[in-house]
Design a protein around this motif. Structure first.
Motif, PDB file in Angstrom:
ATOM      1  N   UNK A   1       0.833  -1.210   0.000  1.00  0.00           N
ATOM      2  CA  UNK A   1       0.000   0.000   0.000  1.00  0.00           C
ATOM      3  C   UNK A   1       0.869   1.263   0.000  1.00  0.00           C
ATOM      4  N   UNK A   2       2.018   1.190   0.650  1.00  0.00           N
ATOM      5  CA  UNK A   2       2.959   2.317   0.690  1.00  0.00           C
ATOM      6  C   UNK A   2       3.284   2.781  -0.723  1.00  0.00           C
ATOM      7  N   UNK A   3       3.612   1.841  -1.613  1.00  0.00           N
ATOM      8  CA  UNK A   3       3.966   2.183  -2.991  1.00  0.00           C
ATOM      9  C   UNK A   3       2.784   2.844  -3.695  1.00  0.00           C
ATOM     10  N   UNK A   4       1.591   2.337  -3.439  1.00  0.00           N
ATOM     11  CA  UNK A   4       0.383   2.876  -4.061  1.00  0.00           C
ATOM     12  C   UNK A   4       0.188   4.344  -3.718  1.00  0.00           C
ATOM     13  N   UNK A   5       0.303   4.649  -2.423  1.00  0.00           N
ATOM     14  CA  UNK A   5       0.126   6.035  -1.966  1.00  0.00           C
ATOM     15  C   UNK A   5       1.143   6.963  -2.613  1.00  0.00           C
ATOM     16  N   UNK A   6       2.390   6.505  -2.671  1.00  0.00           N
ATOM     17  CA  UNK A   6       3.439   7.355  -3.225  1.00  0.00           C
ATOM     18  C   UNK A   6       3.360   7.444  -4.748  1.00  0.00           C
ATOM     19  N   UNK A   7       2.754   6.443  -5.378  1.00  0.00           N
ATOM     20  CA  UNK A   7       2.544   6.511  -6.830  1.00  0.00           C
ATOM     21  C   UNK A   7       1.553   7.624  -7.162  1.00  0.00           C
ATOM     22  N   UNK A   8       0.481   7.717  -6.373  1.00  0.00           N
ATOM     23  CA  UNK A   8      -0.482   8.802  -6.555  1.00  0.00           C
ATOM     24  C   UNK A   8       0.171  10.162  -6.298  1.00  0.00           C
TER      25      UNK A   8
ATOM     26  N   UNK B   1      12.329  13.559  -3.500  1.00  0.00           N
ATOM     27  CA  UNK B   1      12.093  12.928  -2.198  1.00  0.00           C
ATOM     28  C   UNK B   1      11.137  11.741  -2.311  1.00  0.00           C
ATOM     29  N   UNK B   2      10.040  11.930  -3.029  1.00  0.00           N
ATOM     30  CA  UNK B   2       9.040  10.864  -3.196  1.00  0.00           C
ATOM     31  C   UNK B   2       9.650   9.648  -3.879  1.00  0.00           C
ATOM     32  N   UNK B   3      10.434   9.888  -4.929  1.00  0.00           N
ATOM     33  CA  UNK B   3      11.099   8.794  -5.650  1.00  0.00           C
ATOM     34  C   UNK B   3      12.102   8.085  -4.750  1.00  0.00           C
TER      35      UNK B   3
END
Length: 313
Positions: A104-111, A149-151
């Motif tokens: 789920x962490x990846x999902x949030x940061x993808x958005x 930062x997000x990446x």
């Protein structure tokens, strides 16, 4: 399990590619700014109405007040954003969002990546339409840092760092977070100072004048000195952080020790370069290097923050 591992490796590989592209974009931005090339392509998203402005095409346009190198530098800066960073961001985000069994962490940061790249694209256009005014350049750089930062956080999540974390108290985590904010703020204020034409307004160091403080009736000196104040605060916060961490040093893993050592070396170099920029009247290569190692320092701070585990009360 194999499928999940493969997806994790894809996320890591694409993440590193994107991170490098954003790093390059920020450095190109500094190069464009320091050479005064920000308006060498006066329209957007094209450059003098061309997809690729060759020397022969530029010769057909009257009253071009920039060298071809400046025009090409700005074009490369835009091309990296439009042809590399933008598409990778979109594909990367959609790959994560539309794949099942991904954390789920990846999902949030993808958005978050999607939102940031759309804002950044809009800010790129706004910066051109506003003729590269200082506040738009500074905001554009802040969002580039947020994209970076997000990446970086996505990449860190692809590794199991549980064995390298260390338990620390809340002040240590707060000071680490604060140092990251101050690093980003110093970079943005540096860009603002440069675009405002205030880079050499304070011709003394570390103070602004013989009386240390700037002339508060001189907006150029005030802007320049504001950048120095943030830089000084960053140094104070980092030194305080090193002191707080010193009693844990022996228990740190080698990777944490390396992060701290590099942070110490970089902050020392940043102080020296900050002084030399004034005495040598801001050589372009030195300004670019100053921006580069500032971004590297930001990377190390994020890595350190990611390894901190709060002590349970």
């Amino acid at each position: 399990k194999t499928m999940n591992k493969t997806k994790l490796q894809i996320i890591r590989l694409v993440g590193f590619t994107l991170l490098f592209s954003i790093f390059l974009q920020i450095i190109l931005g500094a190069w464009v700014r320091l050479t005064g090339s920000g308006m060498s392509c006066p329209d957007w998203p094209l450059c003098y109405g061309f997809i690729f402005p060759t020397p022969s095409k530029i010769e057909t346009i009257a009253n071009v007040n920039y060298t071809y190198f400046q025009i090409f530098l700005e074009w490369i800066h835009r091309a990296n954003a439009a042809l590399i960073i933008g598409p990778i961001c979109l594909i990367f985000s959609f790959f994560i969002i539309f794949n099942k069994n991904i954390n789920v962490f990846f999902n949030k940061f993808a958005y978050l990546l999607l939102i940031l790249i759309l804002i950044q694209g809009g800010l790129g256009g706004l910066t051109v339409f506003k003729s590269n005014i200082p506040w738009s350049v500074a905001i554009h750089l802040i969002f580039a840092f947020l994209l970076y930062l997000t990446t970086l956080l996505i990449i860190i999540k692809t590794y199991d760092i549980s064995n390298n974390t260390f338990i620390a108290n809340k002040p240590i985590k707060i000071f680490t977070f604060l140092s990251g904010i101050l690093t980003m703020s110093a970079a943005a204020l540096g860009a603002f100072t440069s675009k405002y034409g205030a880079s050499l307004s304070c011709n003394f160091w570390p103070g602004c004048s013989e009386n240390f403080l700037p002339n508060f009736n001189d907006i150029f000196q005030v802007i320049h000195f504001s950048h120095r104040i943030i830089a000084m605060l960053l140094v104070i916060v980092l030194i305080s952080l090193f002191i707080m961490l010193s009693r844990f040093f022996k228990s740190f893993s080698n990777s944490i020790k390396l992060i701290l050592l590099l942070m110490f070396i970089i902050i020392f170099f940043q102080v020296v370069i900050g002084a030399l920029l004034i005495f040598l009247e801001v050589p372009i290569w030195m300004g670019i290097f100053h921006q580069s190692i500032g971004l590297f320092l930001f990377t190390l701070i994020v890595l350190l923050y990611s390894h901190i585990k709060l002590k349970r009360i």
